[in-house]
Design a protein around this motif. Structure first.
Motif, PDB file in Angstrom:
ATOM      1  N   GLY A  65      17.803  12.429  56.044  1.00  0.00           N
ATOM      2  CA  GLY A  65      17.538  11.786  54.753  1.00  0.00           C
ATOM      3  C   GLY A  65      18.498  10.626  54.619  1.00  0.00           C
ATOM      4  O   GLY A  65      19.661  10.741  54.998  1.00  0.00           O
ATOM      5  N   LEU A  66      18.017   9.494  54.119  1.00  0.00           N
ATOM      6  CA  LEU A  66      18.880   8.309  54.038  1.00  0.00           C
ATOM      7  C   LEU A  66      19.472   8.131  52.643  1.00  0.00           C
ATOM      8  O   LEU A  66      18.935   8.647  51.671  1.00  0.00           O
ATOM      9  N   GLY A  67      20.561   7.394  52.589  1.00  0.00           N
ATOM     10  CA  GLY A  67      21.220   7.103  51.323  1.00  0.00           C
ATOM     11  C   GLY A  67      20.421   6.109  50.482  1.00  0.00           C
ATOM     12  O   GLY A  67      19.375   5.623  50.894  1.00  0.00           O
ATOM     13  N   TRP A  68      20.945   5.800  49.318  1.00  0.00           N
ATOM     14  CA  TRP A  68      20.229   4.952  48.360  1.00  0.00           C
ATOM     15  C   TRP A  68      20.074   3.508  48.867  1.00  0.00           C
ATOM     16  O   TRP A  68      20.985   2.969  49.502  1.00  0.00           O
ATOM     17  N   PRO A  69      18.936   2.896  48.541  1.00  0.00           N
ATOM     18  CA  PRO A  69      18.709   1.492  48.925  1.00  0.00           C
ATOM     19  C   PRO A  69      19.792   0.550  48.404  1.00  0.00           C
ATOM     20  O   PRO A  69      20.058  -0.486  49.018  1.00  0.00           O
ATOM     21  N   SER A  70      20.447   0.910  47.288  1.00  0.00           N
ATOM     22  CA  SER A  70      21.495   0.031  46.754  1.00  0.00           C
ATOM     23  C   SER A  70      22.658  -0.098  47.738  1.00  0.00           C
ATOM     24  O   SER A  70      23.431  -1.039  47.669  1.00  0.00           O
ATOM     25  N   GLU A  71      22.759   0.868  48.658  1.00  0.00           N
ATOM     26  CA  GLU A  71      23.836   0.825  49.656  1.00  0.00           C
ATOM     27  C   GLU A  71      23.391   0.178  50.961  1.00  0.00           C
ATOM     28  O   GLU A  71      24.172   0.082  51.906  1.00  0.00           O
ATOM     29  N   ALA A  72      22.124  -0.213  51.025  1.00  0.00           N
ATOM     30  CA  ALA A  72      21.607  -0.814  52.267  1.00  0.00           C
ATOM     31  C   ALA A  72      22.143  -2.225  52.444  1.00  0.00           C
ATOM     32  O   ALA A  72      22.297  -2.972  51.476  1.00  0.00           O
ATOM     33  N   ARG A  73      22.470  -2.568  53.670  1.00  0.00           N
ATOM     34  CA  ARG A  73      22.907  -3.932  54.005  1.00  0.00           C
ATOM     35  C   ARG A  73      22.081  -4.434  55.172  1.00  0.00           C
ATOM     36  O   ARG A  73      21.737  -3.667  56.068  1.00  0.00           O
ATOM     37  N   LEU A  74      21.807  -5.718  55.140  1.00  0.00           N
ATOM     38  CA  LEU A  74      21.115  -6.366  56.239  1.00  0.00           C
ATOM     39  C   LEU A  74      22.172  -7.095  57.052  1.00  0.00           C
ATOM     40  O   LEU A  74      22.988  -7.823  56.489  1.00  0.00           O
ATOM     41  N   VAL A  75      22.171  -6.886  58.350  1.00  0.00           N
ATOM     42  CA  VAL A  75      23.198  -7.484  59.198  1.00  0.00           C
ATOM     43  C   VAL A  75      22.563  -8.394  60.244  1.00  0.00           C
ATOM     44  O   VAL A  75      21.595  -8.020  60.897  1.00  0.00           O
ATOM     45  N   ARG A  76      23.096  -9.582  60.353  1.00  0.00           N
ATOM     46  CA  ARG A  76      22.711 -10.523  61.409  1.00  0.00           C
ATOM     47  C   ARG A  76      23.971 -10.943  62.149  1.00  0.00           C
ATOM     48  O   ARG A  76      25.054 -10.935  61.571  1.00  0.00           O
TER      49      ARG A  76
END
Lengths: 146, 124
Positions: A65-76
């Motif tokens: 199960g994944l954490g909340w979208p508010s904690e999601a980061r996009l990395v380049r």
């Protein structure tokens, strides 16, 4: 506990691994966060039973199960390969909420398991009938024709 | 701390990739393989998985009778999961650094980095 393991198919059966994904928009996650305690408990209890059923029937590979979208980061990667992070997503973005990987005989069996997951109780304790995305997973680069 | 690094793309993007020369795909896979080896050596590797092409995706819903109803129709803008890595790292910055390496190896495709759900983490 999640155990990632390699399938050990016998000579007579060729099993196939499928991933079952639950996706939702940020607004779906926010709605979920407002469910009553009872509804959340009913959902979690369903998920536990469901995982146990998968294990008992021998098709379980892994689940997360994944954490909340508010904690999601996009990395380049930047020019020097350094990570550049960003946390801004379009509202329409579907975030992965969680997944199961199962090892089954055929796609129909995967769809049947997905339908069971889809019936997890939602708000008010009724089956949520949420859509579950089903895809075969690659067993190795051979699947890419390499 | 466990993080999942998600690589996603549209169906069109995946088709372009699969239509690229075999040697380019081989070279890309070789770099990813090296990243996996480095992660294994540093003890940060947990799991990785590539997914089949988006054209094989189906959406399943359970009907009242519990039978699966399948559908393979998605909006063109839909981002499909192409593959993921699960890493066990000291902090978020390390997860971002690994995601940066994967991005650099993959034509700077953005990599989404997420933690696992809190209740999952507690049970570990």
């Amino acid at each position: 506990m999640t155990v990632e393991r390699e399938a050990a198919p016998t000579k007579t059966e060729k099993k196939m691994k499928y991933i079952l994904m639950m996706n939702g928009k940020k607004s779906d996650f926010e709605r979920y966060a407002r469910w009553s305690r009872e509804d959340l408990q009913a959902n979690v209890s369903f998920m536990r039973t469901f995982s146990k059923e998968l294990k008992d029937s021998g098709v379980f590979v892994s689940t997360e199960g994944l954490g909340w979208p508010s904690e999601a980061r996009l990395v380049r990667a930047g020019n020097d390969g350094e990570p550049i992070t960003d946390g801004v997503f379009p509202e329409s973005k579907e975030f992965l909420a969680g997944y199961w990987i199962i090892d089954v005989e055929n796609p129909e069996q995967a769809y049947k398991v997905a339908a069971r997951a889809s019936q997890a109780p939602g708000a008010g304790g009724k089956p949520a009938n949420m859509p579950i995305e089903v895809r075969p997973v690659l067993s190795g680069h051979a699947d890419l024709g390499l | 701390m466990k993080y999942i690094l998600l690589m996603s793309g549209t169906r069109a993007g995946a088709e372009t990739y699969h239509a690229s020369p075999k040697q380019d795909i081989n070279a890309h896979m070789a770099v990813l393989h090296r990243i996996n080896q480095d992660l294994a050596e540093s003890g940060e590797f947990v799991a990785t998985q590539g997914l089949s092409e988006p054209k094989e995706a189906k959406v399943v819903r359970g009907e009242k009778n519990g039978l699966p109803v399948t559908d393979g129709i998605f909006p063109e803008s839909k981002e499909f999961l192409l593959g993921y890595w699960i890493v066990d790292v000291a902090n978020a910055d390390r997860a971002y650094a690994i995601a940066g390496q994967i991005s650099a190896a993959s034509q700077n495709i953005p990599i989404e980095v997420r933690q696992f759900a809190a209740h999952e983490a507690k049970s570990r």
